[in-house]
Design an enzyme around this catalytic site. Structure first.
Site, PDB file in Angstrom:
ATOM      1  N   GLY A  64      -7.920   2.923   6.904  1.00 49.38           N
ATOM      2  CA  GLY A  64      -6.547   3.218   6.510  1.00 49.38           C
ATOM      3  C   GLY A  64      -6.449   3.066   4.999  1.00 49.38           C
ATOM      4  N   LYS A  65      -5.670   3.921   4.385  1.00 52.83           N
ATOM      5  CA  LYS A  65      -5.532   3.801   2.917  1.00 52.83           C
ATOM      6  C   LYS A  65      -4.382   2.835   2.644  1.00 52.83           C
ATOM      7  CE  LYS A  65      -5.979   7.006  -0.933  1.00 52.83           C
ATOM      8  NZ  LYS A  65      -7.037   6.321  -1.659  1.00 52.83           N
ATOM      9  N   ILE A  66      -4.667   1.555   2.870  1.00 56.41           N
ATOM     10  CA  ILE A  66      -3.649   0.512   2.867  1.00 56.41           C
ATOM     11  C   ILE A  66      -3.535  -0.111   1.470  1.00 56.41           C
ATOM     12  CG2 ILE A  66      -3.020  -1.738   3.849  1.00 56.41           C
ATOM     13  CD1 ILE A  66      -4.493  -0.807   6.423  1.00 56.41           C
TER      14      ILE A  66
END
Ligand code: PMP
Length: 306
Positions: free
Chosen positions: A156-158
């Protein structure tokens, strides 16, 4: 950096100066947001701006949001349309970078994911190269480890997990390198601070599998497809050892920002010949034609803005 003129904020396009959040905003305090990074390429011959693979980017964006229990009423297509509207408003006739962010807008104290209100913002800026010399960068192996799926999922591009990337990048740059390769908890190569990683070893092109704590890059997929279709090379997804990087013929990073950057030195050791290799060079040529909408075969990946 010049600031954008406009932002998509609270469901409409507003002057950038009006797109503001309070200091108590949940994501600002706890890193509980997800973001994206897309490019739009200016095609001078056609006087057209092409958004590259926006549907894939916004699918991953919504998947990253799902990991953080964020529910949005928008589909990928609607977010693509917001982006097109924003770019039209900016009237760019140059390459641009687009930054969507999904964040919890609640101004409260309390770390959690549930019972919060997600919001979407999109901005864009004119953008050139992310690394100075894409034809030969010198990287180190970071002393930091990549975040693990059971800590903060790298797929996830968290927002919060980019503190990991920031440590990796800053220590590499301060030590005199352009970038770093980061190992996962198992000691295998994961990726760069904001790039996916490939090597060519004994003629075979390899990249870490998606289960090795990497971001599932859109460029990674594009590169795998172009290597197969245009260079006749099938990419093998398998764990990569650190010392394979010392012995490989070619290595490169890829990502929306970095595009395709040849790694020609690792910790002062030359990679292969120590110069931009033939496969990376050919791949770069093919890639730049595709993203600028110059290759008919892949034209559907480029969404015209005007
Ligand atoms: N890995 C990380 C950690 C990144 O931040 C990025 C940039 N988004 C990439 C890989 C490359 O992904 P993409 O090709 O989708 O830009």
């Amino acid at each position: 950096m010049t600031l954008p003129n406009f932002a998509f904020f609270k469901d409409r396009i507003v002057p950038y100066s009006e797109a503001k959040v309070g200091v108590l905003t949940h994501t600002f305090n706890y890193g509980t947001g997800v973001f994206g990074g897309l490019r739009a390429y200016w095609n001078q011959d056609e006087k057209q701006l092409f958004l590259f693979k926006p549907y894939d980017h916004f699918r991953r964006f919504l998947e990253s949001a799902k990991l953080l229990l964020m529910e949005f009423p928008y589909s990928e297509s609607e977010i693509v349309q917001f982006t097109v509207d924003l770019l039209r408003k900016e009237k760019y006739q140059t390459d641009a970078y687009i930054r969507p962010i999904a964040y919890f807008a609640d101004e409260i104290i309390g770390v959690r994911l549930h019972g919060l209100n997600p919001a979407l913002s999109i901005v864009s800026i004119p953008f050139g190269q992310y690394v100075e010399d894409e034809e030969g960068i010198h990287v180190t192996v970071s002393s930091w480890r990549r975040v693990d799926d059971n800590m903060i999922p790298a797929r996830g591009k968290i927002a919060g997990s980019y503190v990991n990337s920031a440590f990796i990048k800053t220590d590499a740059v301060r030590a005199g390198f352009d970038e770093a390769i980061v190992l996962n908890q198992d000691g295998h190569v994961a990726e760069g601070s904001a790039e996916n990683f490939f090597i060519i070893r004994k003629g075979t092109i390899c990249t870490p599998p998606v289960t090795d704590n990497i971001l599932e890059g859109i460029t990674r997929r594009t590169v795998m497809m172009l290597l197969r279709e245009e260079l006749g090379m099938e990419v093998v997804e398998r764990p990569i050892d650190r010392t394979e990087v010392y012995l490989c013929e070619e290595a490169f990073f890829c990502g929306t920002g970095v595009q395709i950057a040849a790694i020609t030195k690792v910790d002062h050791r030359p990679v292969g010949s120590g110069k931009l290799g033939p496969v990376t060079a050919k791949l770069r040529d093919v890639y730049f034609d595709v993203v600028r909408g110059r290759n008919e075969k892949y034209r559907e990946m480029c969404v015209p803005v005007y």
